[in-house]
Design a protein around this motif. Sequence first.
Motif, PDB file in Angstrom:
ATOM      1  N   ASP A  73       1.031   9.129   3.517  1.00 54.15           N
ATOM      2  CA  ASP A  73       0.155   8.435   4.465  1.00 54.15           C
ATOM      3  C   ASP A  73      -1.235   8.226   3.871  1.00 54.15           C
ATOM      4  O   ASP A  73      -1.853   7.177   4.085  1.00 54.15           O
ATOM      5  N   ALA A  74      -1.711   9.230   3.124  1.00 54.52           N
ATOM      6  CA  ALA A  74      -3.040   9.104   2.524  1.00 54.52           C
ATOM      7  C   ALA A  74      -3.083   7.969   1.514  1.00 54.52           C
ATOM      8  O   ALA A  74      -4.022   7.168   1.486  1.00 54.52           O
ATOM      9  N   GLN A  75      -2.018   7.870   0.678  1.00 49.65           N
ATOM     10  CA  GLN A  75      -1.959   6.778  -0.291  1.00 49.65           C
ATOM     11  C   GLN A  75      -1.838   5.428   0.412  1.00 49.65           C
ATOM     12  O   GLN A  75      -2.426   4.433   0.009  1.00 49.65           O
ATOM     13  N   ALA A  76      -1.017   5.426   1.455  1.00 52.23           N
ATOM     14  CA  ALA A  76      -0.689   4.159   2.104  1.00 52.23           C
ATOM     15  C   ALA A  76      -1.888   3.540   2.810  1.00 52.23           C
ATOM     16  O   ALA A  76      -1.996   2.328   2.933  1.00 52.23           O
ATOM     17  N   GLU A  77      -2.794   4.406   3.230  1.00 48.06           N
ATOM     18  CA  GLU A  77      -3.909   3.948   4.054  1.00 48.06           C
ATOM     19  C   GLU A  77      -4.677   2.796   3.421  1.00 48.06           C
ATOM     20  O   GLU A  77      -5.081   1.854   4.094  1.00 48.06           O
ATOM     21  N   LYS A  78      -4.890   2.900   2.111  1.00 52.06           N
ATOM     22  CA  LYS A  78      -5.681   1.863   1.440  1.00 52.06           C
ATOM     23  C   LYS A  78      -4.843   0.657   1.019  1.00 52.06           C
ATOM     24  O   LYS A  78      -5.346  -0.287   0.417  1.00 52.06           O
ATOM     25  N   GLY A  79      -3.554   0.712   1.295  1.00 55.13           N
ATOM     26  CA  GLY A  79      -2.713  -0.449   1.011  1.00 55.13           C
ATOM     27  C   GLY A  79      -2.182  -0.491  -0.407  1.00 55.13           C
ATOM     28  O   GLY A  79      -2.333   0.469  -1.183  1.00 55.13           O
ATOM     29  N   VAL A  80      -1.543  -1.592  -0.739  1.00 55.79           N
ATOM     30  CA  VAL A  80      -0.960  -1.794  -2.067  1.00 55.79           C
ATOM     31  C   VAL A  80      -1.497  -3.094  -2.648  1.00 55.79           C
ATOM     32  O   VAL A  80      -1.957  -3.972  -1.932  1.00 55.79           O
ATOM     33  N   CYS A  81      -1.423  -3.188  -3.973  1.00 53.37           N
ATOM     34  CA  CYS A  81      -1.886  -4.418  -4.612  1.00 53.37           C
ATOM     35  C   CYS A  81      -0.986  -4.747  -5.800  1.00 53.37           C
ATOM     36  O   CYS A  81      -0.308  -3.873  -6.360  1.00 53.37           O
ATOM     37  N   THR A  82      -0.965  -6.012  -6.151  1.00 53.96           N
ATOM     38  CA  THR A  82      -0.187  -6.432  -7.314  1.00 53.96           C
ATOM     39  C   THR A  82      -0.660  -7.798  -7.772  1.00 53.96           C
ATOM     40  O   THR A  82      -1.471  -8.455  -7.110  1.00 53.96           O
ATOM     41  N   HIS A  83      -0.170  -8.191  -8.945  1.00 50.58           N
ATOM     42  CA  HIS A  83      -0.367  -9.571  -9.384  1.00 50.58           C
ATOM     43  C   HIS A  83       1.010 -10.172  -9.602  1.00 50.58           C
ATOM     44  O   HIS A  83       1.874  -9.573 -10.231  1.00 50.58           O
ATOM     45  N   SER A  84       1.218 -11.325  -9.032  1.00 50.48           N
ATOM     46  CA  SER A  84       2.534 -11.965  -9.115  1.00 50.48           C
ATOM     47  C   SER A  84       2.388 -13.354  -8.535  1.00 50.48           C
ATOM     48  O   SER A  84       1.648 -13.561  -7.571  1.00 50.48           O
ATOM     49  N   SER A  85       3.077 -14.305  -9.099  1.00 47.59           N
ATOM     50  CA  SER A  85       3.085 -15.620  -8.458  1.00 47.59           C
ATOM     51  C   SER A  85       4.448 -15.878  -7.844  1.00 47.59           C
ATOM     52  O   SER A  85       4.758 -16.968  -7.417  1.00 47.59           O
ATOM     53  N   GLY A  86       5.280 -14.837  -7.803  1.00 45.28           N
ATOM     54  CA  GLY A  86       6.660 -15.105  -7.398  1.00 45.28           C
ATOM     55  C   GLY A  86       7.172 -14.185  -6.316  1.00 45.28           C
ATOM     56  O   GLY A  86       6.448 -13.817  -5.384  1.00 45.28           O
ATOM     57  N   ASN A  87       8.453 -13.801  -6.458  1.00 48.69           N
ATOM     58  CA  ASN A  87       9.127 -13.079  -5.398  1.00 48.69           C
ATOM     59  C   ASN A  87       8.556 -11.679  -5.156  1.00 48.69           C
ATOM     60  O   ASN A  87       8.650 -11.161  -4.051  1.00 48.69           O
ATOM     61  N   HIS A  88       7.970 -11.069  -6.192  1.00 48.50           N
ATOM     62  CA  HIS A  88       7.392  -9.740  -5.975  1.00 48.50           C
ATOM     63  C   HIS A  88       6.217  -9.802  -4.998  1.00 48.50           C
ATOM     64  O   HIS A  88       6.037  -8.897  -4.182  1.00 48.50           O
ATOM     65  N   ALA A  89       5.432 -10.876  -5.089  1.00 47.16           N
ATOM     66  CA  ALA A  89       4.307 -11.040  -4.165  1.00 47.16           C
ATOM     67  C   ALA A  89       4.809 -11.133  -2.726  1.00 47.16           C
ATOM     68  O   ALA A  89       4.274 -10.500  -1.816  1.00 47.16           O
ATOM     69  N   LEU A  90       5.851 -11.930  -2.517  1.00 41.26           N
ATOM     70  CA  LEU A  90       6.457 -12.060  -1.192  1.00 41.26           C
ATOM     71  C   LEU A  90       6.998 -10.720  -0.712  1.00 41.26           C
ATOM     72  O   LEU A  90       6.805 -10.322   0.436  1.00 41.26           O
ATOM     73  N   SER A  91       7.707 -10.051  -1.601  1.00 42.16           N
ATOM     74  CA  SER A  91       8.409  -8.822  -1.227  1.00 42.16           C
ATOM     75  C   SER A  91       7.439  -7.702  -0.901  1.00 42.16           C
ATOM     76  O   SER A  91       7.637  -6.963   0.060  1.00 42.16           O
ATOM     77  N   LEU A  92       6.383  -7.567  -1.722  1.00 36.94           N
ATOM     78  CA  LEU A  92       5.419  -6.500  -1.466  1.00 36.94           C
ATOM     79  C   LEU A  92       4.666  -6.779  -0.162  1.00 36.94           C
ATOM     80  O   LEU A  92       4.394  -5.855   0.615  1.00 36.94           O
TER      81      LEU A  92
END
Lengths: 325, 325
Positions: A73-92
Amino acid sequence: MLDATTTAAELTIDDMRAAHERIKPYIHNTPVLTSSYLNELTGAELFFKCENFQKAGAFKVRGACNAVFGLTDAQAEKGVCTHSSGNHALSLSYAAGRRGIPCYVVMPKTAPEAKKAAVRGYGGQITECEPSTTSREAVFAEVQAATGAEFVHPYNDPRVIAGQATCSAELMEQVAGLDTMVAPIGGGGMISGTCLTLSNLAPDVKIYAAEPEQADDAMRSFKAGHIIADDAPVTIADGLKVPLKENTWHFVSNFVTDVQTASEQEIIDAMKLTWQRMKIVMEPSCAVPLAVILKNPDVYRGRRVGVIVTGGNVDLDKLPWMTGA
Amino acid sequence: MLDATTTAAELTIDDMRAAHERIKPYIHNTPVLTSSYLNELTGAELFFKCENFQKAGAFKVRGACNAVFGLTDAQAEKGVCTHSSGNHALSLSYAAGRRGIPCYVVMPKTAPEAKKAAVRGYGGQITECEPSTTSREAVFAEVQAATGAEFVHPYNDPRVIAGQATCSAELMEQVAGLDTMVAPIGGGGMISGTCLTLSNLAPDVKIYAAEPEQADDAMRSFKAGHIIADDAPVTIADGLKVPLKENTWHFVSNFVTDVQTASEQEIIDAMKLTWQRMKIVMEPSCAVPLAVILKNPDVYRGRRVGVIVTGGNVDLDKLPWMTGA
């Protein structure tokens, strides 16, 4: 516990099993389709695992969900980030939305509007960069620093690989007696997951990686025995342009039977044939496995072959067989 | 015993059950797909019965197989014949091929080459006619006289209706608690089969027939209380141009809840939406149900709706959203 610093060699089949339990509420156990026509054409029995019907339209949601729902929960609080122009961006974005946490995505400003709209539709927050590696890395570093979000790499992340591994586990349960598996290879996330599952549960199954001739860095890496990265390969299979990284190279170098390539025209022909005969919408990247099967009949004839159809996110206004598309 | 002279009113649920046993070895029990996106958009729970994945690419193979495999050996010897430029021609050729008997098909010389090639691919023997009713009937009479083959009408044949009825029987087994069913209507074969099954097994389920505005003869017939046939309607939903006949009118007039129509643009939009979101290749005709669901939200909201996706035989080089197609 599995985190971004786990190495590929440390991944176990229990990580796949834990991933499967974790992500089941958020993904489909996608159906397996067959085609008598394609079986006759190839002399093989082909079983298509339809990840084009998956949530967010591609298998990548498996790895993304495993990463997102594995955070404390502590990690999740600040969210997630990535770089992608494709399906990973959608999926995350989809996975973060389901957990109710922010998702920050760095995308080149040249990415198709439809892709950006889809990311936003799932609640992802986009920061645009120039279409160069330098700009992407600089912008991404800023976003990560500003948000403190957890980075989830599109494929070189053990949590992602353990998630992708659930796909072939399902397929092995759905179809008995498979002796061969074929999946496309780009960065190697799906192939690595496939290797994780099969090397543990069915080590005799041969694993072929299918790659565009025009982005054949995995084949050259496989032959050379070390990673060779291309700078900017050009292929219609736009999901397969990225290079292997250390975690996926571990699996490719240790468990893949062979890497086979197909030309752009062979990929387009296989894609159109699948749409015509199987009545499914699949991306160019997913057509590469059928293209290599058609190209190497002696390898596949008489075998029971699992084929991973990785995704169905395609621009219907720019199909590769359209004139001028 | 059921033959071409049985009337619609004489058909019983046992004819459907016998048909199902007879055709099971030659057809797929096609999968049912759902889409959270489309459910949210419509406020309904939609269950798509994917007959686009059916043998020969459409539900019509059910009726064709029932007719072909219900023939006595003596009848079968001379083969079967029909006139059709669409899925019935493919389906009857497939069924005859599986039984190993000849299939004679009269097709207008203007029919797409791809369709003719597909009929020949299944072993059908084509005789071409001019694209007019007069020529078709004259040529067909000649073919029938010369061969002595058994005529299997595309939809006004009780054997065909009993075969199509197996589709909604499967769907009712696959999905519990459906309260509404929507299928396209052209000649009325699928709707009649649906009525045969539901009026017997689930008489409370509402049955909607979906029709192109530009070929709305079924809606006008339904309102008028007698068959109104149009001469040459023009619509992108080319499977739905034909008029009702006495056997299908029996079911439409007695058991259909309502006939709803959609414009050409609404059909195209629904078709593209399905391709994009469900990743399946369907014909324009199959998009009419989703188009009428989107157009009549108050009718469908809160309901559990079975939707028959009738077929997937489409020319990928002439998609309706392509410029100039």
